[in-house]
Design an enzyme around this catalytic site. Structure first.
Site, PDB file in Angstrom:
ATOM      1  N   ASP A  58      11.828  14.831 -13.721  1.00 15.32           N
ATOM      2  CA  ASP A  58      12.065  16.273 -13.604  1.00 15.32           C
ATOM      3  C   ASP A  58      11.600  16.820 -12.256  1.00 15.32           C
ATOM      4  O   ASP A  58      10.962  16.109 -11.464  1.00 15.32           O
ATOM      5  CB  ASP A  58      11.393  17.031 -14.767  1.00 15.32           C
ATOM      6  CG  ASP A  58       9.946  16.586 -15.014  1.00 15.32           C
ATOM      7  OD1 ASP A  58       9.388  15.856 -14.169  1.00 15.32           O
ATOM      8  OD2 ASP A  58       9.391  16.956 -16.052  1.00 15.32           O
ATOM      9  N   ASN A  87       2.815  21.348 -26.131  1.00 17.87           N
ATOM     10  CA  ASN A  87       3.811  21.888 -27.079  1.00 17.87           C
ATOM     11  C   ASN A  87       4.845  20.830 -27.486  1.00 17.87           C
ATOM     12  O   ASN A  87       5.860  21.150 -28.088  1.00 17.87           O
ATOM     13  CB  ASN A  87       4.513  23.115 -26.488  1.00 17.87           C
ATOM     14  CG  ASN A  87       5.328  22.790 -25.243  1.00 17.87           C
ATOM     15  OD1 ASN A  87       5.435  21.636 -24.838  1.00 17.87           O
ATOM     16  ND2 ASN A  87       5.906  23.814 -24.628  1.00 17.87           N
ATOM     17  N   HIS A  97       6.589  18.869 -25.416  1.00 21.92           N
ATOM     18  CA  HIS A  97       7.700  18.589 -24.498  1.00 21.92           C
ATOM     19  C   HIS A  97       7.542  17.212 -23.845  1.00 21.92           C
ATOM     20  O   HIS A  97       6.438  16.715 -23.665  1.00 21.92           O
ATOM     21  CB  HIS A  97       7.896  19.707 -23.460  1.00 21.92           C
ATOM     22  CG  HIS A  97       6.904  19.772 -22.340  1.00 21.92           C
ATOM     23  ND1 HIS A  97       6.269  20.933 -21.978  1.00 21.92           N
ATOM     24  CD2 HIS A  97       6.467  18.835 -21.467  1.00 21.92           C
ATOM     25  CE1 HIS A  97       5.482  20.693 -20.941  1.00 21.92           C
ATOM     26  NE2 HIS A  97       5.582  19.437 -20.613  1.00 21.92           N
ATOM     27  N   GLU A 116      11.656  21.519 -23.214  1.00 16.96           N
ATOM     28  CA  GLU A 116      10.815  22.404 -24.012  1.00 16.96           C
ATOM     29  C   GLU A 116      11.314  22.445 -25.457  1.00 16.96           C
ATOM     30  O   GLU A 116      12.451  22.044 -25.741  1.00 16.96           O
ATOM     31  CB  GLU A 116      10.856  23.816 -23.399  1.00 16.96           C
ATOM     32  CG  GLU A 116      10.321  23.897 -21.972  1.00 16.96           C
ATOM     33  CD  GLU A 116       8.796  23.838 -21.880  1.00 16.96           C
ATOM     34  OE1 GLU A 116       8.160  23.180 -22.728  1.00 16.96           O
ATOM     35  OE2 GLU A 116       8.243  24.447 -20.947  1.00 16.96           O
TER      36      GLU A 116
HETATM   37  C1  GLP Z   1       4.371  18.404 -17.225  1.00 18.23           C
HETATM   38  C2  GLP Z   1       5.503  17.396 -16.919  1.00 18.23           C
HETATM   39  C3  GLP Z   1       5.628  16.394 -18.032  1.00 18.23           C
HETATM   40  C4  GLP Z   1       4.242  15.990 -18.463  1.00 18.23           C
HETATM   41  C5  GLP Z   1       3.569  17.133 -19.173  1.00 18.23           C
HETATM   42  C6  GLP Z   1       2.112  16.893 -19.486  1.00 18.23           C
HETATM   43  O1  GLP Z   1       4.730  19.707 -17.087  1.00 18.23           O
HETATM   44  N1  GLP Z   1       6.785  17.966 -16.655  1.00 18.23           N
HETATM   45  O2  GLP Z   1       6.393  15.284 -17.589  1.00 18.23           O
HETATM   46  O3  GLP Z   1       4.299  14.911 -19.349  1.00 18.23           O
HETATM   47  O4  GLP Z   1       3.807  18.337 -18.517  1.00 18.23           O
HETATM   48  O5  GLP Z   1       1.335  16.971 -18.340  1.00 18.23           O
HETATM   49  P1  GLP Z   1      -0.103  16.348 -18.263  1.00 18.23           P
HETATM   50  O6  GLP Z   1       0.065  14.880 -18.305  1.00 18.23           O
HETATM   51  O7  GLP Z   1      -0.678  16.815 -16.955  1.00 18.23           O
HETATM   52  O8  GLP Z   1      -0.867  16.865 -19.433  1.00 18.23           O
END
Ligand code: GLP
Length: 260
Positions: free
Chosen positions: A67, A136, A138, A143
């Site tokens: 992404d 959440n 995702h 989302e």
């Molecule tokens: C981000 C990314 C995701 C990631 C998630 C969790 O916004 N787009 O790919 O898995 O949120 O992030 P983190 O690993 O910092 O908790």
């Protein structure tokens, strides 16, 4: 799904890195799907260590990121172009020409998304896709309420995700409102999925993904539809799993598990 519960975050990184290492050892031109966020950083650090030690060669490995923010200049240190370059491409010794990140600066986002899907197909598909999970539920930036069949497209970030990611920016208002993300249908096409999660803040999302119904309300629950999905979590992230003892039993009795 295979659920692996490990004592701490560094073990999570080590075991997930071993899955990737197995793929790269078998196929020097493997296609790896890379996630951003803090969750996979221990994986990348472990892979970089093995590359530095001469145990792994990433010079011909191809990569696709999940992404990117829309409208965030690639020179910005928190653009996923910059993050992937800093945490993956350079430390692993990959060829930057072989690592793709969705184009959040395209004038025609729809065309750029279609081109990204085509590029994944042209590469022969993704051999192993690494995933984190949002609080959440995702994955990528899919989302809640994302179509389970979705492909790479533009999405609006939820206030929760923007708040969670505000720590990377000077102020919450600077977090972009939109993103481009591989879809859940795109992710499902990878030949193998490895989702990692650490910490108590992910415990509810992990339980919903692994033991809840398959539902767009928890996008990560789509992993239940994949034939080869592995979820690697530390004890804190596993705290809400009802069948944790069973998962530990399966892992301890898995032939070859000591390899990792
Ligand atoms: C981000 C990314 C995701 C990631 C998630 C969790 O916004 N787009 O790919 O898995 O949120 O992030 P983190 O690993 O910092 O908790």
């Amino acid at each position: 799904m295979e659920i692996v519960i490990l004592p701490d975050a560094s073990e999570v990184g080590r075991v997930a890195a071993s899955v990737v290492a197995d793929v790269v050892e078998r196929e020097p031109e493997a296609v790896i799907g890379f996630a951003t966020g803090s969750s996979p950083l221990a994986i990348y650090a472990e892979l970089a260590r093995r590359a530095d030690a001469g145990e792994l060669d990433f010079s011909r490995v191809r990569g696709f990121a999940l992404d990117e923010y829309v409208g965030l200049d690639y020179g910005h240190p928190e653009s996923y172009h910059a993050v992937i370059d800093r945490t993956v491409t350079k430390p692993l010794g990959m060829d930057p020409a072989l690592v793709a990140v969705p184009d959040g600066m395209a004038s025609d986002i729809t065309a750029a998304c279609a081109a990204y899907e085509a590029a994944i197909d042209a590469a022969g598909g993704i051999d192993v896709q690494l995933l984190g999970i949002g609080a959440n539920g995702h994955i990528g930036f899919n989302e809640p309420t994302s179509s389970l069949a979705s492909r790479t497209r533009i999405k609006t970030l939820t206030p929760k995700t923007r708040a969670d990611n505000a720590r990377f920016f000077d102020s919450p208002e600077q977090v972009p409102t939109h993103c481009v993300t591989q879809g859940l249908g795109t992710i499902l096409r990878a030949r193998r999925l490895v989702l990692v999660a650490q910490g108590a803040g992910k415990a509810d999302a992990v339980a919903a993904a692994v033991e809840g119904p398959v539902s767009a309300s928890c996008p990560a629950s789509v992993l239940q539809l994949h034939e080869f999905a592995t979820v690697v979590v530390d004890e804190a992230a596993a705290a809400r799993l009802t069948n944790a003892d069973y998962y530990r039993y399966v892992w301890q009795n898995k032939p070859g598990w000591k390899h990792y």
